[in-house]
Write an enzyme that holds these catalytic residues in place. Sequence first.
Site, short mmCIF file in Angstrom:
data_model
loop_
_atom_site.label_atom_id
_atom_site.label_comp_id
_atom_site.label_asym_id
_atom_site.label_seq_id
_atom_site.Cartn_x
_atom_site.Cartn_y
_atom_site.Cartn_z
N HIS A 240 59.94 31.83 65.00
CA HIS A 240 59.35 32.84 65.92
C HIS A 240 58.24 32.58 66.32
O HIS A 240 57.82 33.32 67.21
CB HIS A 240 59.50 33.99 65.15
CG HIS A 240 58.89 34.31 63.66
ND1 HIS A 240 57.35 33.66 63.58
CD2 HIS A 240 59.25 34.34 62.61
CE1 HIS A 240 57.07 33.99 62.32
NE2 HIS A 240 58.20 34.29 61.64
N ASP B 122 65.61 44.36 66.31
CA ASP B 122 65.76 43.26 65.53
C ASP B 122 64.17 43.11 64.92
O ASP B 122 63.31 43.87 65.39
CB ASP B 122 65.51 41.94 66.50
CG ASP B 122 65.61 40.76 65.93
OD1 ASP B 122 66.38 40.31 64.94
OD2 ASP B 122 64.91 39.78 66.51
N HIS C 67 62.63 32.88 68.95
CA HIS C 67 62.95 34.24 68.32
C HIS C 67 61.70 35.04 68.65
O HIS C 67 60.64 34.96 68.45
CB HIS C 67 63.59 34.21 67.14
CG HIS C 67 64.67 33.57 66.71
ND1 HIS C 67 65.61 33.79 65.86
CD2 HIS C 67 65.35 32.48 67.68
CE1 HIS C 67 66.51 32.95 65.86
NE2 HIS C 67 66.41 32.22 66.96
#
Length: 285
Positions: free
Chosen positions: A107, A57, A200
């Site tokens: 994030h 990712d 995230h």
Amino acid sequence: MPLERRSRRSSPNWQGIRRRHHPPDSCCQQPPLPFFAEARCCPCQGQLIRMREIIFDTETTGLDLRDDRIIELGGVELVNRFPTGRTFHKFINPQGRAIHAEAQAVHGISAADLVGKPTFAEIAQEWLDFTDGAKLIAHNATFDIGFLNIEFSRLDQAAIDPGRIVDTLALARRKHPMGPNSLDALCRRYGIDNTRRTKHGALLDSELLAEVYIELIGGKQAALVLEAVAVRMNGAGEVADIDISIGARPIALPSRLSETDRAAHAGLVSTLGEKALWLKVATAG
């Protein structure tokens, strides 16, 4: 076959990306194995093939492929669909590119967090070494691969072979066409604990996606198929013989039969006569 990256033109800040190759021995002139296979010994002598997959990712400064940059890259290794414990995780300096507020809200990575972190050029070889010869698996892979390809293009390197890529979002949409198919939704669907995921994060999301991926392709039992496959090649580069070994279960599963079940079964078998097949099975056991 592992994709070899070669520099298309010289670059003052890039020395090229090295690739590891099997030594060109006279006994190893066989065609290369598929890119997802890792050979432990010479093809002429028989080789152990392990299917490597990297679940990965990225987190970025924003959504614009042309101008935004990767600021976090994480991945976990699976071999034969089991996690090996090997991981890759880097925070990356975006070299002056500002982080969009919307992206930071997702994030939680700020510009201050990236001060002193390596640039993508500085971690590229380590990433390629980690992913060499493996399939690359991501959720909404178009996004992640797009950013990786742009980063590599800045280093005058070729794009990632599309044949190496598996998109778990596409798998999820085929398996669950009514959705939802976000990573959080799939974790809920499969009972995977994602309570740590308050933001995230490239490595955490890769770890969760690895569990989701196993479920998408058939659950954990699908991973218990082949422990090792030994392939022997003949002189013409063709498969001459294949040995498949399935590892024994280290601890035998306990019987689910109760004493009542056993007594009822014995009573039934006693009514079937002397030639009953069950009597032969019991004797053999």
